[in-house]
Design a protein around this motif. Structure first.
Motif, PDB file in Angstrom:
ATOM      1  N   ASN A   1      31.652  37.460  36.604  1.00  0.00           N
ATOM      2  CA  ASN A   1      32.985  37.408  36.964  1.00  0.00           C
ATOM      3  C   ASN A   1      33.662  38.548  36.234  1.00  0.00           C
ATOM      4  O   ASN A   1      34.610  39.164  37.018  1.00  0.00           O
ATOM      5  CB  ASN A   1      33.608  36.033  36.409  1.00  0.00           C
TER       6      ASN A   1
ATOM      7  N   THR B   1      41.984  41.464  36.911  1.00  0.00           N
ATOM      8  CA  THR B   1      42.989  41.041  37.479  1.00  0.00           C
ATOM      9  C   THR B   1      43.917  40.017  37.172  1.00  0.00           C
ATOM     10  O   THR B   1      45.030  39.667  37.341  1.00  0.00           O
ATOM     11  CB  THR B   1      42.611  40.487  39.127  1.00  0.00           C
ATOM     12  N   GLY B   2      43.273  39.097  36.139  1.00  0.00           N
ATOM     13  CA  GLY B   2      43.911  38.081  35.645  1.00  0.00           C
ATOM     14  C   GLY B   2      44.160  37.048  36.660  1.00  0.00           C
ATOM     15  O   GLY B   2      43.733  37.089  37.798  1.00  0.00           O
TER      16      GLY B   2
ATOM     17  N   ILE C   1      40.295  26.876  38.769  1.00  0.00           N
ATOM     18  CA  ILE C   1      39.122  27.674  38.934  1.00  0.00           C
ATOM     19  C   ILE C   1      37.672  27.056  38.496  1.00  0.00           C
ATOM     20  O   ILE C   1      36.759  27.481  38.987  1.00  0.00           O
ATOM     21  CB  ILE C   1      39.199  28.995  38.341  1.00  0.00           C
TER      22      ILE C   1
ATOM     23  N   TYR D   1      36.076  26.021  44.473  1.00  0.00           N
ATOM     24  CA  TYR D   1      37.364  26.662  44.467  1.00  0.00           C
ATOM     25  C   TYR D   1      37.210  28.130  44.201  1.00  0.00           C
ATOM     26  O   TYR D   1      36.649  28.673  42.988  1.00  0.00           O
ATOM     27  CB  TYR D   1      38.254  25.942  43.399  1.00  0.00           C
ATOM     28  N   ARG D   2      38.008  28.920  45.046  1.00  0.00           N
ATOM     29  CA  ARG D   2      37.955  30.236  44.728  1.00  0.00           C
ATOM     30  C   ARG D   2      39.534  30.769  45.081  1.00  0.00           C
ATOM     31  O   ARG D   2      40.101  30.075  45.955  1.00  0.00           O
ATOM     32  CB  ARG D   2      37.309  31.075  45.945  1.00  0.00           C
TER      33      ARG D   2
ATOM     34  N   THR E   1      39.230  38.431  45.897  1.00  0.00           N
ATOM     35  CA  THR E   1      38.375  37.140  45.967  1.00  0.00           C
ATOM     36  C   THR E   1      37.771  37.389  47.704  1.00  0.00           C
ATOM     37  O   THR E   1      36.576  37.050  47.723  1.00  0.00           O
ATOM     38  CB  THR E   1      38.874  35.625  45.874  1.00  0.00           C
TER      39      THR E   1
ATOM     40  N   GLY F   1      32.310  29.960  44.453  1.00  0.00           N
ATOM     41  CA  GLY F   1      33.108  29.237  43.657  1.00  0.00           C
ATOM     42  C   GLY F   1      32.367  28.262  42.750  1.00  0.00           C
ATOM     43  O   GLY F   1      32.980  27.152  42.533  1.00  0.00           O
ATOM     44  N   LEU F   2      31.124  28.446  42.594  1.00  0.00           N
ATOM     45  CA  LEU F   2      30.218  27.428  42.168  1.00  0.00           C
ATOM     46  C   LEU F   2      30.326  27.675  40.589  1.00  0.00           C
ATOM     47  O   LEU F   2      30.098  26.748  39.678  1.00  0.00           O
ATOM     48  CB  LEU F   2      29.151  27.285  42.499  1.00  0.00           C
ATOM     49  N   GLY F   3      30.383  28.997  40.288  1.00  0.00           N
ATOM     50  CA  GLY F   3      30.048  29.546  39.007  1.00  0.00           C
ATOM     51  C   GLY F   3      30.760  28.808  37.788  1.00  0.00           C
ATOM     52  O   GLY F   3      30.182  28.499  36.890  1.00  0.00           O
TER      53      GLY F   3
ATOM     54  N   TYR G   1      32.448  26.077  37.718  1.00  0.00           N
ATOM     55  CA  TYR G   1      32.162  24.627  37.980  1.00  0.00           C
ATOM     56  C   TYR G   1      30.905  24.479  36.871  1.00  0.00           C
ATOM     57  O   TYR G   1      30.839  23.471  36.165  1.00  0.00           O
ATOM     58  CB  TYR G   1      31.909  24.247  39.268  1.00  0.00           C
TER      59      TYR G   1
HETATM   60  P1  ADP Z   1      33.084  32.719  42.461  1.00  0.00           P
HETATM   61  O1  ADP Z   1      33.142  33.747  41.572  1.00  0.00           O
HETATM   62  O2  ADP Z   1      32.036  32.511  43.046  1.00  0.00           O
HETATM   63  O3  ADP Z   1      34.415  32.998  43.563  1.00  0.00           O
HETATM   64  P2  ADP Z   1      33.817  31.160  40.205  1.00  0.00           P
HETATM   65  O4  ADP Z   1      33.592  29.546  39.971  1.00  0.00           O
HETATM   66  O5  ADP Z   1      32.778  31.851  39.234  1.00  0.00           O
HETATM   67  O6  ADP Z   1      33.376  31.340  41.653  1.00  0.00           O
HETATM   68  O7  ADP Z   1      35.400  31.591  39.890  1.00  0.00           O
HETATM   69  C1  ADP Z   1      36.238  30.923  40.600  1.00  0.00           C
HETATM   70  C2  ADP Z   1      37.492  31.534  40.982  1.00  0.00           C
HETATM   71  O8  ADP Z   1      37.979  31.842  39.468  1.00  0.00           O
HETATM   72  C3  ADP Z   1      36.993  32.939  41.385  1.00  0.00           C
HETATM   73  O9  ADP Z   1      37.006  33.049  42.959  1.00  0.00           O
HETATM   74  C4  ADP Z   1      38.073  33.903  40.904  1.00  0.00           C
HETATM   75  O10 ADP Z   1      39.251  33.903  41.844  1.00  0.00           O
HETATM   76  C5  ADP Z   1      38.537  33.348  39.591  1.00  0.00           C
HETATM   77  N1  ADP Z   1      38.020  34.038  38.497  1.00  0.00           N
HETATM   78  C6  ADP Z   1      36.690  33.903  37.823  1.00  0.00           C
HETATM   79  N2  ADP Z   1      36.619  34.673  36.696  1.00  0.00           N
HETATM   80  C7  ADP Z   1      37.555  35.327  36.822  1.00  0.00           C
HETATM   81  C8  ADP Z   1      37.974  36.565  35.922  1.00  0.00           C
HETATM   82  N3  ADP Z   1      37.144  37.014  34.671  1.00  0.00           N
HETATM   83  N4  ADP Z   1      39.046  37.443  36.316  1.00  0.00           N
HETATM   84  C9  ADP Z   1      39.910  36.946  37.362  1.00  0.00           C
HETATM   85  N5  ADP Z   1      39.556  35.913  38.059  1.00  0.00           N
HETATM   86  C10 ADP Z   1      38.432  35.383  37.826  1.00  0.00           C
END
Ligand code: ADP
Length: 522
Positions: free
Chosen positions: A426, A457-458, A467, A472-473, A479, A486-488, A490
């Motif tokens: 991520n 991006t924050g 998140i 959820y994405r 994105t 959106g599983l990571g 979780y």
């Molecule tokens: P995925 O990466 O498959 O979309 P994740 O569950 O890992 O799913 O993350 C969910 C959402 O959180 C992402 O779609 C992203 O928008 C946001 N996100 C996760 N990690 C970061 C990060 N380091 N910086 C900014 N946004 C993040």
């Protein structure tokens, strides 16, 4: 003693009085008192007792005349010894012996007694006993008189039992209604509201007091395109004479709440008809299906995301493989190696995705994660991960920042590696302009904290709350351009919580993000 000619008249008067008391639904004690009074007067007795069986089947005195209050417990004891005798039909000798003991307890001058069972539908409900202080022959007349009063008393007792039973049943139904988690609304034949329960009030924001008497359609107002007319629908299920009870009706949709909000509900209407086909009442059962809807929506998003995610690497693999396989072309070894490495990468991505999906579905099925515990060195894990990830990007710089002598913890190495990998993936994905990615850890006597910081991006505060949800994405430009299901996060959260830890994020839009988790050391 009354003179003979008066006798039948008095008896009739007493019986009339008692049956009036019964029909006027005076309380049971009052009816028993009157029965006793009539019995004592008519048999010229001095003492009278009515004993009834209580819920535990024990005989206890419920009305008495000519007995001291203090003597009642002793009489109750004697009466209780009668249970066995009463059950197998009255054993006369045993009964007489007990009655004699009772007479002696009350007053030794009582020398004669007559007892009459209170029987209803062949069930002994109690005893009516009169005691005399002189010996005369017990006449058939005596017995008949007592019998007539005992019969009346038995009716009153039976009525009282039925009434009590009904009251208890009503209380039970009321409790079921009030404490049901579903909203319940009871309608009369004109579809006006008779009653609603607490859950209904809570779900619709209506107050019971404001609702009673309103029409169903004034309370249940469907939104959007739900077209449902209860009156019409009921016409459709009206049973013909003698037919089985009608099926229930089910409607799903959004209703308007009293406070202006909307609520997704499923309502089951159970109509009850009179035998002649007239509607008697309708019981409506409301269930809040917001979560169900959300889950369904997520499922749909999930299926479309997953199929998209699976299709992309498969298409790439297929493309490269069929190009390499063309019979009319000769490829130089460099092209072949490059193509094969793309195929390998994409196959890895597929495996990763499938692993994530499997872990997610396992977590869901088992309602948690099962751990295989061993010593895990998070600092070593982090270093290896950085070594694996660094070659994949030339925009990002990686630094490690672990406090010295970083302790090992008890954990599941494979799952914790998945956590670190997900956080690093991520950090890379969501900092498209590159920057430094710092992986580090601190510890106290009780816990270790691990973090991954990026300069990407924050995440806005409102998104931070979501998140970690499954599938959820964040809905933004980046994105939509980056791959993901959106599983990571979780999975990361589920794994950390299985280790009795906590995961959090500190972030602001365009200021980068720090994901950190804390695990207990023991
Ligand atoms: P995925 O990466 O498959 O979309 P994740 O569950 O890992 O799913 O993350 C969910 C959402 O959180 C992402 O779609 C992203 O928008 C946001 N996100 C996760 N990690 C970061 C990060 N380091 N910086 C900014 N946004 C993040």
């Amino acid at each position: 003693m009354l003179s003979l000619p008066d006798f039948p008249v008095r008896q009739r008067d007493f019986l009339l009085e008692i049956s009036r008391a019964i029909t006027a639904q005076l309380d049971l004690e009052e009816v028993l008192r009157r029965v006793l009074h009539a019995s004592v007067v008519m048999t010229a007795a001095r003492v009278g007792v009515v004993a009834l069986r209580d819920a535990a089947e024990l005989f206890t005195v419920r009305a008495y005349t000519g007995v001291q209050k203090e003597q009642i417990p002793i009489l109750n004891n004697k009466l209780q010894e009668l249970i066995g005798a009463a059950d197998g039909g009255f054993n006369v000798e045993f009964l007489n012996a007990k009655l004699r003991e009772m007479a002696e307890t009350i007053d030794p001058s009582l020398v004669q007694f007559v007892a009459m069972p209170l029987i209803f539908a062949e069930k002994p409900l109690g005893l009516l006993i009169v005691f005399r202080s002189y010996q005369v022959r017990v006449t058939v007349n005596d017995v008949q008189i007592l019998q007539s009063f005992a019969d009346q008393a038995a009716i009153a007792v039976r009525n009282a039992q039925l009434y009590e039973g009904m009251k208890q049943e009503q209380q039970r139904l009321e409790a079921i209604l009030q404490y049901s988690g579903d909203g319940v609304m009871i309608l009369d034949a004109t579809l006006s509201v008779l009653q609603v329960n607490r859950a209904f009030e809570f779900m619709t924001a209506w107050r019971a007091a404001d609702i009673e008497g309103l029409l169903h359609d004034e309370v249940i107002v469907w939104q959007n395109d739900t077209r449902f007319d209860l009156a019409n629908a009921l016409e459709g299920v009206k049973p013909a004479r003698g037919e089985a009870p009608p099926p229930t009706l089910y409607v799903e949709g959004d209703i308007q709440r009293r406070d202006g909000g909307t609520l997704s509900v499923g309502i089951t209407y159970a109509p009850i008809f009179h035998r002649d086909g007239r509607l008697m009442t309708v019981i409506a059962n409301l269930r809040d299906i917001t979560n169900f809807r959300k889950a369904q929506e997520m499922q749909n998003v999930f299926i479309s995301t997953v199929s998209h995610e699976l299709r992309t690497p498969v298409a790439i693999i297929k493309g490269y493989a069929s190009t390499l396989n063309r019979e009319d072309a000769q490829w130089n070894p460099d092209v072949i190696r490059q193509s094969l490495s793309v195929i390998e990468d994409e196959a890895d991505r597929l495996t990763e995705l499938i692993d994530d999906l499997l872990t997610a579905s396992k977590i869901q099925a088992e309602q948690g994660v099962r751990l295989q515990l061993a010593d895990v060195h998070l600092d070593v894990l982090a270093q290896r991960a950085v070594e694996r990830f660094a070659p994949q990007t030339n925009r990002h710089r990686f630094t490690l920042s672990f406090q010295e002598n970083f302790p090992s913890i008890q954990g599941d190495a494979k799952l914790l590696r998945q956590v670190v990998d997900n956080l690093l993936t991520n950090a890379i994905k969501y900092s498209p302009n590159g920057g430094t990615i710092t992986v580090g850890g601190r510890y106290t006597d009780h816990s270790v904290t691990f973090f991954v910081r990026d300069e990407g991006t924050g995440i806005s505060e409102s998104e931070q709350a979501r998140i970690f949800d499954r599938f959820y994405r964040v809905d933004n430009n980046l994105t939509s351009k980056t791959k993901g299901t959106g599983l990571g996060l979780y999975l990361v959260k589920a794994i950390i919580e299985a280790h009795h830890g906590e995961i959090n994020v500190k972030s602001q839009p365009s200021q980068g993000s720090t994901f950190y988790f804390t695990l207990p050391r023991d």
